[in-house]
Design a protein around this motif. Structure first.
Motif, PDB file in Angstrom:
ATOM      1  N   THR A  81       0.832  -1.203   0.000  1.00 17.89           N
ATOM      2  CA  THR A  81       0.000   0.000   0.000  1.00 17.89           C
ATOM      3  C   THR A  81       0.868   1.255   0.000  1.00 17.89           C
ATOM      4  OG1 THR A  81      -1.692  -1.229   1.235  1.00 17.89           O
ATOM      5  CG2 THR A  81      -1.900   1.171   1.160  1.00 17.89           C
ATOM      6  N   ALA A  82       1.971   1.224   0.737  1.00 25.67           N
ATOM      7  CA  ALA A  82       2.889   2.366   0.753  1.00 25.67           C
ATOM      8  C   ALA A  82       3.555   2.555  -0.602  1.00 25.67           C
ATOM      9  CB  ALA A  82       3.950   2.165   1.833  1.00 25.67           C
ATOM     10  N   ALA A  83       3.959   1.461  -1.245  1.00 22.71           N
ATOM     11  CA  ALA A  83       4.585   1.554  -2.563  1.00 22.71           C
ATOM     12  C   ALA A  83       3.628   2.184  -3.569  1.00 22.71           C
ATOM     13  CB  ALA A  83       5.014   0.161  -3.036  1.00 22.71           C
ATOM     14  N   LEU A  84       2.380   1.729  -3.562  1.00 27.75           N
ATOM     15  CA  LEU A  84       1.385   2.316  -4.460  1.00 27.75           C
ATOM     16  C   LEU A  84       1.171   3.785  -4.141  1.00 27.75           C
ATOM     17  CD1 LEU A  84      -1.967   0.757  -5.598  1.00 27.75           C
ATOM     18  CD2 LEU A  84      -1.915   3.083  -4.717  1.00 27.75           C
ATOM     19  N   GLY A 151      10.315 -12.615   3.066  1.00 28.06           N
ATOM     20  CA  GLY A 151      11.464 -13.462   2.770  1.00 28.06           C
ATOM     21  C   GLY A 151      12.306 -12.873   1.655  1.00 28.06           C
ATOM     22  N   THR A 152      13.198 -13.691   1.127  1.00 29.59           N
ATOM     23  CA  THR A 152      14.139 -13.235   0.101  1.00 29.59           C
ATOM     24  C   THR A 152      13.427 -12.682  -1.132  1.00 29.59           C
ATOM     25  OG1 THR A 152      15.745 -14.887   0.837  1.00 29.59           O
ATOM     26  CG2 THR A 152      16.076 -13.936  -1.348  1.00 29.59           C
ATOM     27  N   ARG A 153      12.388 -13.363  -1.571  1.00 30.60           N
ATOM     28  CA  ARG A 153      11.646 -12.896  -2.749  1.00 30.60           C
ATOM     29  C   ARG A 153      11.076 -11.503  -2.533  1.00 30.60           C
ATOM     30  NH1 ARG A 153       6.301 -16.063  -4.508  1.00 30.60           N
ATOM     31  NH2 ARG A 153       7.716 -17.819  -4.126  1.00 30.60           N
ATOM     32  N   ASP A 154      10.592 -11.248  -1.331  1.00 25.42           N
ATOM     33  CA  ASP A 154      10.007  -9.942  -1.032  1.00 25.42           C
ATOM     34  C   ASP A 154      11.064  -8.833  -1.066  1.00 25.42           C
ATOM     35  OD1 ASP A 154       7.275 -10.899  -0.371  1.00 25.42           O
ATOM     36  OD2 ASP A 154       8.356 -11.932   1.230  1.00 25.42           O
ATOM     37  N   TYR A 155      12.240  -9.121  -0.548  1.00 22.96           N
ATOM     38  CA  TYR A 155      13.298  -8.109  -0.546  1.00 22.96           C
ATOM     39  C   TYR A 155      13.815  -7.839  -1.960  1.00 22.96           C
ATOM     40  CZ  TYR A 155      13.149  -8.928   4.463  1.00 22.96           C
ATOM     41  OH  TYR A 155      12.718  -9.055   5.770  1.00 22.96           O
ATOM     42  N   PHE A 156      13.860  -8.888  -2.777  1.00 24.53           N
ATOM     43  CA  PHE A 156      14.222  -8.689  -4.179  1.00 24.53           C
ATOM     44  C   PHE A 156      13.175  -7.824  -4.878  1.00 24.53           C
ATOM     45  CE2 PHE A 156      13.533  -9.983  -8.594  1.00 24.53           C
ATOM     46  CZ  PHE A 156      14.777  -9.699  -9.150  1.00 24.53           C
ATOM     47  N   ALA A 157      11.890  -8.106  -4.590  1.00 20.45           N
ATOM     48  CA  ALA A 157      10.804  -7.327  -5.193  1.00 20.45           C
ATOM     49  C   ALA A 157      10.874  -5.869  -4.770  1.00 20.45           C
ATOM     50  CB  ALA A 157       9.455  -7.935  -4.809  1.00 20.45           C
ATOM     51  N   LEU A 158      11.163  -5.631  -3.499  1.00 25.72           N
ATOM     52  CA  LEU A 158      11.298  -4.258  -3.018  1.00 25.72           C
ATOM     53  C   LEU A 158      12.453  -3.544  -3.716  1.00 25.72           C
ATOM     54  CD1 LEU A 158      10.674  -4.659   0.817  1.00 25.72           C
ATOM     55  CD2 LEU A 158       9.296  -3.311  -0.783  1.00 25.72           C
ATOM     56  N   GLY A 159      13.548  -4.277  -3.946  1.00 30.76           N
ATOM     57  CA  GLY A 159      14.678  -3.690  -4.660  1.00 30.76           C
ATOM     58  C   GLY A 159      14.313  -3.329  -6.086  1.00 30.76           C
ATOM     59  N   LEU A 160      13.544  -4.192  -6.740  1.00 35.75           N
ATOM     60  CA  LEU A 160      13.103  -3.904  -8.103  1.00 35.75           C
ATOM     61  C   LEU A 160      12.187  -2.691  -8.129  1.00 35.75           C
ATOM     62  CD1 LEU A 160      12.875  -4.577 -11.099  1.00 35.75           C
ATOM     63  CD2 LEU A 160      11.080  -6.248 -10.522  1.00 35.75           C
ATOM     64  N   PHE A 161      11.260  -2.628  -7.174  1.00 31.30           N
ATOM     65  CA  PHE A 161      10.366  -1.468  -7.098  1.00 31.30           C
ATOM     66  C   PHE A 161      11.158  -0.186  -6.888  1.00 31.30           C
ATOM     67  CE2 PHE A 161       8.400   1.622  -4.261  1.00 31.30           C
ATOM     68  CZ  PHE A 161       7.333   2.039  -5.039  1.00 31.30           C
ATOM     69  N   SER A 164      13.283   0.848  -9.921  1.00 32.60           N
ATOM     70  CA  SER A 164      12.414   1.282 -11.018  1.00 32.60           C
ATOM     71  C   SER A 164      11.784   2.634 -10.718  1.00 32.60           C
ATOM     72  CB  SER A 164      11.323   0.235 -11.274  1.00 32.60           C
ATOM     73  OG  SER A 164      11.884  -1.001 -11.641  1.00 32.60           O
ATOM     74  N   PHE A 165      11.400   2.831  -9.458  1.00 27.80           N
ATOM     75  CA  PHE A 165      10.861   4.127  -9.032  1.00 27.80           C
ATOM     76  C   PHE A 165      11.901   5.222  -9.245  1.00 27.80           C
ATOM     77  CE2 PHE A 165      10.159   7.419  -5.847  1.00 27.80           C
ATOM     78  CZ  PHE A 165       8.809   7.699  -5.994  1.00 27.80           C
ATOM     79  N   LEU A 166      13.142   4.921  -8.873  1.00 31.51           N
ATOM     80  CA  LEU A 166      14.220   5.882  -9.059  1.00 31.51           C
ATOM     81  C   LEU A 166      14.454   6.160 -10.536  1.00 31.51           C
ATOM     82  CD1 LEU A 166      16.446   7.538  -7.642  1.00 31.51           C
ATOM     83  CD2 LEU A 166      17.947   5.546  -7.890  1.00 31.51           C
ATOM     84  N   LEU A 167      14.396   5.128 -11.360  1.00 28.45           N
ATOM     85  CA  LEU A 167      14.561   5.288 -12.805  1.00 28.45           C
ATOM     86  C   LEU A 167      13.504   6.227 -13.370  1.00 28.45           C
ATOM     87  CD1 LEU A 167      15.772   4.477 -15.579  1.00 28.45           C
ATOM     88  CD2 LEU A 167      14.228   2.503 -15.549  1.00 28.45           C
ATOM     89  N   GLU A 168      12.242   6.014 -13.008  1.00 27.08           N
ATOM     90  CA  GLU A 168      11.158   6.855 -13.508  1.00 27.08           C
ATOM     91  C   GLU A 168      11.300   8.290 -13.016  1.00 27.08           C
ATOM     92  OE1 GLU A 168       6.513   6.090 -14.030  1.00 27.08           O
ATOM     93  OE2 GLU A 168       7.051   6.437 -11.927  1.00 27.08           O
ATOM     94  N   ALA A 169      11.607   8.453 -11.730  1.00 29.12           N
ATOM     95  CA  ALA A 169      11.716   9.793 -11.152  1.00 29.12           C
ATOM     96  C   ALA A 169      12.886  10.568 -11.757  1.00 29.12           C
ATOM     97  CB  ALA A 169      11.868   9.695  -9.636  1.00 29.12           C
ATOM     98  N   VAL A 209       6.927   0.207 -15.860  1.00 31.57           N
ATOM     99  CA  VAL A 209       6.702  -1.238 -15.959  1.00 31.57           C
ATOM    100  C   VAL A 209       7.471  -1.968 -14.864  1.00 31.57           C
ATOM    101  CG1 VAL A 209       7.013  -3.269 -17.421  1.00 31.57           C
ATOM    102  CG2 VAL A 209       6.220  -1.137 -18.432  1.00 31.57           C
ATOM    103  N   GLY A 210       8.686  -1.528 -14.575  1.00 28.57           N
ATOM    104  CA  GLY A 210       9.468  -2.134 -13.498  1.00 28.57           C
ATOM    105  C   GLY A 210       8.810  -1.957 -12.140  1.00 28.57           C
ATOM    106  N   ILE A 211       8.205  -0.809 -11.910  1.00 33.68           N
ATOM    107  CA  ILE A 211       7.504  -0.544 -10.653  1.00 33.68           C
ATOM    108  C   ILE A 211       6.414  -1.578 -10.415  1.00 33.68           C
ATOM    109  CG2 ILE A 211       5.815   1.028  -9.602  1.00 33.68           C
ATOM    110  CD1 ILE A 211       7.595   3.340 -10.652  1.00 33.68           C
TER     111      ILE A 211
END
Length: 287
Positions: A81-84, A151-161, A164-169, A209-211
């Motif tokens: 919810t915070a990411a969105l 878990g690990t998947r969640d932290y990888f997903a957060l890194g991708l978000f 990608s957020f930084l890329l767009e901004a 798209v990365g976000i």
């Protein structure tokens, strides 16, 4: 609770919000606040998806309950919810300020004079909110007790978000800075081709798209629990896929490319730029 009934209140709120804004702005042929209203729709719909059970109990069932503290939700719900919310607030303010400064949105120069067609675009915005936000709404519909720990998947997903957020901004910032410098007569470049715009002709859309891919990945562990049927992860994947389709094939890249081709048809530097810089993915083709 069936999957559809979990999502129905959220979808209704998304369309109700944009219908209200359409009633407000279509008669006035006002398009400056289109993206800002989209941002408000995102924020209100995400909040409802998180608090709907409590709101229903309090205002529909008449139970003496109070709204739960944000800390009472599962960490994955809070993060999604915070990411969105962060994405929506930044992009909405950026696009709205740009439209207000320009006196309107060029996409709607003709459309806003046609009430039926203009209303369609407001409803299309509600569809965008509904489909692309699916991972968040699906996760928020579950009680805290069924969510697995991060878990690990969640932290990888957060890194991708985050990346990608930084890329767009950064891409948006570079283009805005380029425009300001051009307005001040500090350069006479016809189009931006520096920074991130030297590795992709639409780096902001790549970030977008990365976000949503990161948000989808962050949702998957919760969607793989017994609370949802097997296809829930695939259903949520409509989010990044629909975001990519809209940006790459419909309302993002195609009109901008057509506009560039018309404006710079005889510009040798632009033709060279098109032939050497990928149209979307930095590693992808130029067309």
């Amino acid at each position: 609770m069936p999957l559809f009934s979990r999502l129905l209140p959220t979808f209704i709120s998304a369309y109700a919000a944009q219908a209200f804004f359409a009633l407000l702005w279509v008669p006035q042929q006002e398009d400056r606040f289109y993206d800002l209203c989209g941002s408000i729709g995102w924020l209100s719909t995400a909040a409802l998806s998180l608090y709907y059970p409590s709101l229903k109990a309090k205002f529909w069932d008449g139970l003496p309950v109070s709204l739960p503290a944000i800390t009472s939700f599962a960490p994955r719900q809070i993060l999604l919810t915070a990411a969105l919310g962060i994405w929506s607030a930044r992009l909405g303010v950026y696009l709205a300020s740009r439209a207000i400064k320009a006196g309107g949105d060029s996409r709607f120069d003709v459309i806003k004079t046609q009430p039926g067609r203009f209303t369609y675009f407001w409803m299309a915005q509600a569809t965008w909110v509904s489909l692309v936000g699916l991972p968040v709404y699906l996760v928020n519909a579950l009680p805290k007790s069924v969510h697995p720990p991060l878990g690990t998947r969640d932290y990888f997903a957060l890194g991708l978000f985050a990346s990608s957020f930084l890329l767009e901004a950064v891409a948006d910032y570079q283009k805005a800075s380029w425009r300001r410098a051009k307005d001040r007569k500090q350069h006479d470049e016809a189009f931006i081709s520096s920074g991130l715009w030297s590795i992709s002709r639409h780096p902001n859309y790549v970030g977008e798209v990365g976000i949503w891919t990161g948000i989808w990945a962050l949702s998957t562990t919760s969607l793989q629990t017994a609370a949802y049927p097997t296809g829930a992860v695939a259903l949520a994947a409509l989010s990044p896929l629909f975001a990519w389709f809209l940006l790459r094939k419909v309302s993002g890249v195609p009109p901008l490319e057509r506009q560039g081709n018309q404006r710079f048809a005889n510009n040798v530097k632009y033709q060279q730029y098109k032939n050497t810089v990928p149209i979307f993915w930095p590693w992808g083709p130029t067309n």
